[in-house]
Scaffold this active site. Structure first.
Site: not given
Length: 266
Positions: A150-152
């Site tokens: 989960m990361e931008w």
């Protein structure tokens, strides 16, 4: 006299036998092999000056790979100190990493414990992404738990959505629960400092975390939030791997690592 002679011959034959001839190695005899090299110190093309909490103080190190690393000489990587690997499998609801199959098979052949990871894509519903991961990653009880990355992704050519924190956490829950139900293991969450803060993941408990922090120990960047793995560089140099490598540590002693593996690879 004949009985004494016979006993003497049997004694000689027994002396010629080895332990391997008599019985297989017990699991405890091979347990030390779970750590390739204790507390290795890898070279780095752009090293961080660690004021405290240096990663080489940790006993167990590993890496993570995708198609960008292309083929890896896993026996060489293991001999240098790579004791585990996270392998990219899928992204979104329709992308499959070209090198997943090769990495998945060759790490196992080299005796490197490994896990598959999924890169989350905010333009596709979480349930669809979970189904795509399940479709492409085989159930292997000897593998470590699956990972949700989960990361931008502000450089994505097709989707740069940044949902609100509540939506992000709800989507994470959907994916994690579906994947855990299928594989029978509680997934690991990988994340970065900005994503962690933006989405208040300090409140999202109940899962092991793999935290990225290349410019300071996790306790400096994430406070007291617990973590199981720490990614400390993206510019490491690992024998057997081409170019810059991500390197991680397990947050615990060698004994703790052996215990964690026993609990999570069966």
């Amino acid at each position: 006299m004949r009985r004494l002679a016979a006993l003497f011959v049997l004694t000689l034959l027994g002396a010629c036998s080895t332990v391997d001839d008599l019985s297989p190695l017990s699991p405890s005899a091979s347990s030390s092999s779970t750590v390739a090299v204790r507390a290795p110190r890898f070279a780095d093309s752009k090293p961080h000056e660690w004021d405290s909490g240096a990663p080489w103080n940790y006993s167990v190190h590993g890496t993570d790979v995708s198609k960008y690393q292309t083929s890896v000489d896993w026996p060489a990587a293991r001999a240098s100190g790579i004791s585990f690997a996270f392998i990219k499998a899928t992204e979104g609801g329709d992308r499959f990493d070209d090198y997943f199959g090769e990495h998945w098979a060759r790490t196992k052949a080299a005796g490197v414990p490994r896990a598959a990871y999924h890169f989350f894509y905010f333009c596709t519903p979480a349930a669809q992404q979970a189904r795509w991961f399940i479709q492409n990653v085989p159930v292997d009880r000897s593998a470590m738990p699956p990972v949700l990355d989960m990361e931008w992704n502000p450089k994505s050519p097709t989707c740069r959505l940044r949902p609100d924190a509540a939506t992000v956490r709800a989507e994470m829950t959907t994916f994690l629960e579906l994947v855990e139900r299928h594989y029978g293991k509680k997934p690991i969450i990988y994340t970065s400092v900005d994503f962690f803060d933006d989405n208040e993941l300090s409140t999202f408990r109940g899962y092991p975390y793999w935290l990225r922090s290349v410019a300071g120990h996790p306790r400096e960047k994430y406070g007291s939030h617990p973590f199981t793995f720490w990614q400390y560089t993206g510019t490491g140099i690992v024998p057997g791997m081409t170019g810059k490598s991500d390197i991680n540590v397990f947050n615990g002693s060698e004994a703790a690592w052996n215990k964690w593996l026993r609990q999570n690879t069966r």
